[in-house]
Design a protein around this motif. Structure first.
Motif, short mmCIF file in Angstrom:
data_model
loop_
_atom_site.label_atom_id
_atom_site.label_comp_id
_atom_site.label_asym_id
_atom_site.label_seq_id
_atom_site.Cartn_x
_atom_site.Cartn_y
_atom_site.Cartn_z
N GLU A 162 -7.21 5.05 -1.55
CA GLU A 162 -5.76 4.97 -1.43
C GLU A 162 -5.25 3.54 -1.62
O GLU A 162 -4.17 3.34 -2.18
CB GLU A 162 -5.34 5.50 -0.06
CG GLU A 162 -3.86 5.61 0.14
CD GLU A 162 -3.53 6.29 1.46
OE1 GLU A 162 -2.86 7.33 1.40
OE2 GLU A 162 -3.94 5.79 2.52
N GLU A 163 -6.03 2.57 -1.21
CA GLU A 163 -5.61 1.16 -1.35
C GLU A 163 -5.49 0.73 -2.80
O GLU A 163 -4.84 -0.27 -3.11
CB GLU A 163 -6.59 0.25 -0.59
CG GLU A 163 -7.97 0.14 -1.21
CD GLU A 163 -8.91 1.29 -0.88
OE1 GLU A 163 -10.03 1.27 -1.42
OE2 GLU A 163 -8.53 2.21 -0.13
N GLN A 164 -6.06 1.49 -3.73
CA GLN A 164 -5.98 1.17 -5.15
C GLN A 164 -4.72 1.73 -5.81
O GLN A 164 -4.40 1.38 -6.95
CB GLN A 164 -7.21 1.72 -5.88
CG GLN A 164 -8.51 1.11 -5.45
CD GLN A 164 -8.58 -0.38 -5.75
OE1 GLN A 164 -8.15 -0.83 -6.81
NE2 GLN A 164 -9.09 -1.14 -4.81
N ASN A 199 0.85 -1.20 0.00
CA ASN A 199 0.00 0.00 0.00
C ASN A 199 0.88 1.24 0.00
O ASN A 199 1.88 1.30 0.70
CB ASN A 199 -0.90 0.02 1.23
CG ASN A 199 -1.97 -1.05 1.17
OD1 ASN A 199 -2.38 -1.47 0.10
ND2 ASN A 199 -2.43 -1.48 2.31
#
Length: 64
Positions: free
Chosen positions: A41-43, A3
């Motif tokens: 954000e995790e993408q 991440n």
């Protein structure tokens, strides 16, 4: 996949929308005034297109 941390300095941002436009993963969203926020954000894949294209140096991507 690690991440990444994506941050926006809203004091520097002029709300041009380039971060949202160039992000291939839809990490950003713009409100009705064009103010960006980090919605997924995790993408983030760490391509750095948002940081590279920001004319105001308001986007920072910290790769993990």
């Amino acid at each position: 996949m690690a991440n990444n941390t994506v941050s926006i300095n809203l004091k520097w941002c002029k709300k041009c929308g380039l971060c949202a436009h160039y992000c291939p993963k839809g990490v950003f969203e713009l409100d009705k005034f064009g103010t960006p926020s980090v919605k997924a954000e995790e993408q983030c894949i760490g391509c750095m297109q948002c940081e590279i294209r920001c004319p105001d140096f308001a986007i920072t991507v910290d790769k993990k």
